[in-house]
Design a protein around this motif. Structure first.
Motif: not given
Lengths: 117, 111
Positions: B43-55
């Motif tokens: 299965s595809p595995e979630a690594l990161f969720v990024m939301t803010l500039n510069g994260d």
């Protein structure tokens, strides 16, 4: 338990057959998705269910019919498919849909590899 | 239409090499960016969720950065191992939580 299960793993069917793909999650997620992925292409969204109601149908032909019997189960009924429908069909789920501005992680199953003869 | 581009398409490195690849996207109407690792037959595995500039996010030897003003995210792998061999996908939501995926970068790490 962060697992999404899909059955069967592989399916071969003729163009006149009727078959179903099944997806199950027990994470309490309220949104479930069907994606189609052709070789070397990105997964493409087909359907979204939110709180057991169909929210999105991305112009998918009627030979694909989704069903969400309850919040843990998602089916995809197949009828009169064409050879070009052969692909990997992925199911995913997320905690919500449209509530956190796209920040909800989608958890994927391993997919069903479908071959239409 | 939200166009998500990933480069390179494929990458072959030796064990121990560090590597990085790119996800590019339109900088307008940005909500979030997701990175996934997809090993063959899994299965595809979630690594990161990024939301803010510069994260900047890090998970073991894998890290990611985000620049929403110029519309790109980098994924870095330090000291690649054969078990890092996989396709790395980025995805962005374009409507509620509907994801548009890039075509992925296929990484092969040779022992």
């Amino acid at each position: 338990d962060t697992e999404v299960t899909q059955t069967p793993k592989h399916l071969v069917m003729g163009m006149t057959n009727k078959k179903s793909l099944k997806c199950e999650q027990h994470m309490g997620h309220r949104a479930m998705y069907w994606y189609k992925q052709k070789a070397k292409k990105p997964p493409e969204l087909m359907f979204v269910y939110s709180y057991e109601k169909l929210s999105i149908n991305e112009s998918v032909p009627s030979r694909f019919s989704p069903e969400c019997p309850n919040s843990s189960l998602l089916n995809l009924h197949l009828h009169a498919l064409q050879p070009e429908d052969s692909a990997l069909y992925l199911c995913a789920s997320s905690q919500g849909w449209g509530e956190r501005e796209g920040r909800d992680t989608q958890y994927f199953g391993p997919g069903t590899r479908l071959t239409v003869l | 239409i939200l166009n998500v581009e990933q480069s390179p398409q494929s990458l072959h490195v030796q064990e121990g090499d560090s590597t990085n690849f790119t996800c590019s996207f339109p900088s307008s109407n940005f909500y979030a960016l997701h990175w996934y690792r997809w090993e063959t037959a899994k299965s595809p595995e979630a690594l990161f969720v990024m939301t803010l500039n510069g994260d900047e996010k890090k998970k073991g030897r894998i890290s990611a950065t985000l620049n929403t003003k110029e519309g790109y995210s980098y994924l870095y792998i330090k000291g690649s191992q054969p078990e890092d061999s996989a396709t790395y996908l980025c995805a962005l939501p374009y409507n509620n939580n509907d994801m548009r995926f890039g075509a992925g970068t296929r990484l092969t790490v040779k022992p």
